[in-house]
Design a protein around this motif. Structure first.
Motif, PDB file in Angstrom:
ATOM      1  N   VAL A 136       0.862  -1.172   0.000  1.00  0.00           N
ATOM      2  CA  VAL A 136       0.000   0.000   0.000  1.00  0.00           C
ATOM      3  C   VAL A 136       0.905   1.230   0.000  1.00  0.00           C
ATOM      4  CG1 VAL A 136      -1.680   1.293   1.381  1.00  0.00           C
ATOM      5  CG2 VAL A 136      -1.868  -1.194   1.191  1.00  0.00           C
ATOM      6  N   ASN A 137       0.506   2.251  -0.741  1.00  0.00           N
ATOM      7  CA  ASN A 137       1.245   3.519  -0.910  1.00  0.00           C
ATOM      8  C   ASN A 137       2.383   3.440  -1.921  1.00  0.00           C
ATOM      9  OD1 ASN A 137      -0.459   4.936   0.828  1.00  0.00           O
ATOM     10  ND2 ASN A 137       0.739   4.309   2.607  1.00  0.00           N
ATOM     11  N   ASP A 138       2.658   2.270  -2.520  1.00  0.00           N
ATOM     12  CA  ASP A 138       3.545   2.237  -3.676  1.00  0.00           C
ATOM     13  C   ASP A 138       2.793   2.924  -4.811  1.00  0.00           C
ATOM     14  OD1 ASP A 138       5.490   0.832  -2.321  1.00  0.00           O
ATOM     15  OD2 ASP A 138       5.051  -1.101  -3.272  1.00  0.00           O
ATOM     16  N   SER A 139       3.514   3.368  -5.828  1.00  0.00           N
ATOM     17  CA  SER A 139       2.900   4.061  -6.962  1.00  0.00           C
ATOM     18  C   SER A 139       3.060   3.235  -8.220  1.00  0.00           C
ATOM     19  CB  SER A 139       3.596   5.407  -7.197  1.00  0.00           C
ATOM     20  OG  SER A 139       3.433   6.235  -6.097  1.00  0.00           O
ATOM     21  N   ILE A 140       2.070   3.333  -9.096  1.00  0.00           N
ATOM     22  CA  ILE A 140       2.226   2.773 -10.422  1.00  0.00           C
ATOM     23  C   ILE A 140       2.554   3.942 -11.339  1.00  0.00           C
ATOM     24  CG2 ILE A 140      -0.252   2.827 -10.903  1.00  0.00           C
ATOM     25  CD1 ILE A 140       0.479   0.168 -12.584  1.00  0.00           C
ATOM     26  N   SER A 141       3.616   3.777 -12.121  1.00  0.00           N
ATOM     27  CA  SER A 141       4.113   4.889 -12.926  1.00  0.00           C
ATOM     28  C   SER A 141       4.436   4.442 -14.332  1.00  0.00           C
ATOM     29  CB  SER A 141       5.387   5.460 -12.300  1.00  0.00           C
ATOM     30  OG  SER A 141       5.126   5.941 -11.002  1.00  0.00           O
ATOM     31  N   VAL A 142       4.229   5.367 -15.252  1.00  0.00           N
ATOM     32  CA  VAL A 142       4.659   5.173 -16.636  1.00  0.00           C
ATOM     33  C   VAL A 142       5.950   5.957 -16.769  1.00  0.00           C
ATOM     34  CG1 VAL A 142       4.119   5.628 -19.050  1.00  0.00           C
ATOM     35  CG2 VAL A 142       2.321   4.861 -17.479  1.00  0.00           C
ATOM     36  N   ILE A 143       7.032   5.253 -17.046  1.00  0.00           N
ATOM     37  CA  ILE A 143       8.349   5.863 -17.196  1.00  0.00           C
ATOM     38  C   ILE A 143       8.626   5.957 -18.693  1.00  0.00           C
ATOM     39  CG2 ILE A 143      10.810   5.670 -16.659  1.00  0.00           C
ATOM     40  CD1 ILE A 143       9.101   5.936 -14.136  1.00  0.00           C
ATOM     41  N   LEU A 144       8.888   7.166 -19.178  1.00  0.00           N
ATOM     42  CA  LEU A 144       9.161   7.324 -20.606  1.00  0.00           C
ATOM     43  C   LEU A 144      10.336   6.441 -20.998  1.00  0.00           C
ATOM     44  CD1 LEU A 144       8.713  11.176 -21.073  1.00  0.00           C
ATOM     45  CD2 LEU A 144       7.057   9.355 -21.487  1.00  0.00           C
ATOM     46  N   GLY A 145      10.139   5.635 -22.036  1.00  0.00           N
ATOM     47  CA  GLY A 145      11.161   4.713 -22.510  1.00  0.00           C
ATOM     48  C   GLY A 145      10.964   3.283 -22.032  1.00  0.00           C
ATOM     49  N   CYS A 146      10.113   3.062 -21.021  1.00  0.00           N
ATOM     50  CA  CYS A 146       9.829   1.702 -20.545  1.00  0.00           C
ATOM     51  C   CYS A 146       8.610   1.156 -21.284  1.00  0.00           C
ATOM     52  CB  CYS A 146       9.544   1.695 -19.049  1.00  0.00           C
ATOM     53  SG  CYS A 146      10.981   1.951 -18.020  1.00  0.00           S
ATOM     54  N   SER A 147       8.627  -0.128 -21.559  1.00  0.00           N
ATOM     55  CA  SER A 147       7.529  -0.725 -22.316  1.00  0.00           C
ATOM     56  C   SER A 147       6.349  -1.128 -21.442  1.00  0.00           C
ATOM     57  CB  SER A 147       8.033  -1.938 -23.097  1.00  0.00           C
ATOM     58  OG  SER A 147       8.538  -2.901 -22.204  1.00  0.00           O
ATOM     59  N   VAL A 148       6.531  -1.154 -20.118  1.00  0.00           N
ATOM     60  CA  VAL A 148       5.445  -1.511 -19.197  1.00  0.00           C
ATOM     61  C   VAL A 148       5.465  -0.546 -18.018  1.00  0.00           C
ATOM     62  CG1 VAL A 148       5.399  -3.975 -19.786  1.00  0.00           C
ATOM     63  CG2 VAL A 148       6.907  -3.179 -17.964  1.00  0.00           C
ATOM     64  N   PRO A 149       4.319  -0.375 -17.349  1.00  0.00           N
ATOM     65  CA  PRO A 149       4.307   0.449 -16.138  1.00  0.00           C
ATOM     66  C   PRO A 149       5.164  -0.203 -15.046  1.00  0.00           C
ATOM     67  CG  PRO A 149       2.073   0.054 -16.926  1.00  0.00           C
ATOM     68  CD  PRO A 149       2.983  -0.843 -17.707  1.00  0.00           C
ATOM     69  N   LEU A 150       5.671   0.615 -14.138  1.00  0.00           N
ATOM     70  CA  LEU A 150       6.486   0.131 -13.031  1.00  0.00           C
ATOM     71  C   LEU A 150       5.822   0.471 -11.702  1.00  0.00           C
ATOM     72  CD1 LEU A 150      10.083   1.217 -14.131  1.00  0.00           C
ATOM     73  CD2 LEU A 150       9.000  -1.033 -14.404  1.00  0.00           C
ATOM     74  N   ILE A 151       6.014  -0.402 -10.740  1.00  0.00           N
ATOM     75  CA  ILE A 151       5.619  -0.114  -9.365  1.00  0.00           C
ATOM     76  C   ILE A 151       6.832   0.521  -8.699  1.00  0.00           C
ATOM     77  CG2 ILE A 151       4.880  -1.065  -7.149  1.00  0.00           C
ATOM     78  CD1 ILE A 151       2.727  -1.329  -9.293  1.00  0.00           C
ATOM     79  N   LEU A 152       6.632   1.731  -8.147  1.00  0.00           N
ATOM     80  CA  LEU A 152       7.709   2.480  -7.499  1.00  0.00           C
ATOM     81  C   LEU A 152       7.360   2.710  -6.038  1.00  0.00           C
ATOM     82  CD1 LEU A 152       8.410   5.249 -10.166  1.00  0.00           C
ATOM     83  CD2 LEU A 152       9.494   3.007  -9.948  1.00  0.00           C
ATOM     84  N   ARG A 153       8.382   2.649  -5.192  1.00  0.00           N
ATOM     85  CA  ARG A 153       8.219   2.894  -3.761  1.00  0.00           C
ATOM     86  C   ARG A 153       8.978   4.160  -3.391  1.00  0.00           C
ATOM     87  NH1 ARG A 153       9.309  -2.150  -1.297  1.00  0.00           N
ATOM     88  NH2 ARG A 153       7.135  -2.475  -1.869  1.00  0.00           N
ATOM     89  N   PRO A 154       8.280   5.170  -2.838  1.00  0.00           N
ATOM     90  CA  PRO A 154       8.973   6.401  -2.445  1.00  0.00           C
ATOM     91  C   PRO A 154       9.975   6.126  -1.324  1.00  0.00           C
ATOM     92  CG  PRO A 154       6.604   6.523  -1.916  1.00  0.00           C
ATOM     93  CD  PRO A 154       6.854   5.200  -2.556  1.00  0.00           C
ATOM     94  N   THR A 155      11.176   6.696  -1.460  1.00  0.00           N
ATOM     95  CA  THR A 155      12.202   6.555  -0.415  1.00  0.00           C
ATOM     96  C   THR A 155      12.535   7.907   0.199  1.00  0.00           C
ATOM     97  OG1 THR A 155      14.009   6.754  -2.007  1.00  0.00           O
ATOM     98  CG2 THR A 155      13.221   4.526  -1.531  1.00  0.00           C
TER      99      THR A 155
END
Length: 174
Positions: free
Chosen positions: A38-57
């Motif tokens: 919970v609280n991870d983000s789903i993000s579209v990173i320019l240049g990546c072919s799939v969305p990524l799950i990112l965790r704020p640090t």
């Protein structure tokens, strides 16, 4: 019939191993790595072919948790908005190359196209180069500035996306 069922079942089991179902606050659902929280983000990173799950640090830095499938993100909706009728995304066998490629079908005409209809026309002076692998990798030529041919679509640059109203931000991946 049971052999077909068994192989399909095994495919789904393999695809789901190590994955977790999730739903975003906006109501999008999908599959994330098992370690997503919970609280991870789903993000579209320019240049990546799939969305990524990112965790704020902290300090605008994020740890990559892994790749994700997210309904409402997989067809470019996060950057270009929803695909409108009469278009849909399908897997299409490219006649010249014999490869299966993601393509857009116009249900009114029955015609397939590789280029996303949401992008609109190319800017003045830019043209698409016809070449043997055009179904897989579009190549663009800038006749106005004489730049080298490129696979970078000028309609998808940071500036062009911001001009479309896409909310982009710079982040650091750690």
């Amino acid at each position: 019939v049971s052999a077909h069922f068994d192989s399909s079942f095994n495919f789904f089991i393999d695809a789901l191993l190590g994955r977790s179902f999730f739903m975003t606050h906006e109501g999008n659902y999908g599959l994330a790595p098992e370690g997503a929280r919970v609280n991870d983000s789903i993000s579209v990173i320019l240049g990546c072919s799939v969305p990524l799950i990112l965790r704020p640090t902290g300090n605008d830095q994020y740890q990559v948790v892994g790749e994700a499938f997210c309904h409402g993100f997989m067809r470019g909706e996060a950057l270009l908005g929803p695909l409108s009728s009469p278009f849909d995304v399908v897997l299409h066998r490219h006649e010249k190359l014999g490869y299966w490629v993601w393509a857009f079908i116009d249900h009114k005409t029955g015609m397939f196209r590789v280029e996303d209809p949401r992008l609109g026309p190319l800017p003045t002076g830019i043209r698409r180069l016809d070449h043997t692998e055009e179904g897989l990798r579009p190549v663009f030529v800038d006749d106005k500035n004489g730049a080298e041919p490129t696979t970078q679509d000028s309609r998808l640059t940071i500036e062009a996306l911001r001009n479309r109203g896409v909310d982009l931000e710079d982040i650091d991946l750690v």
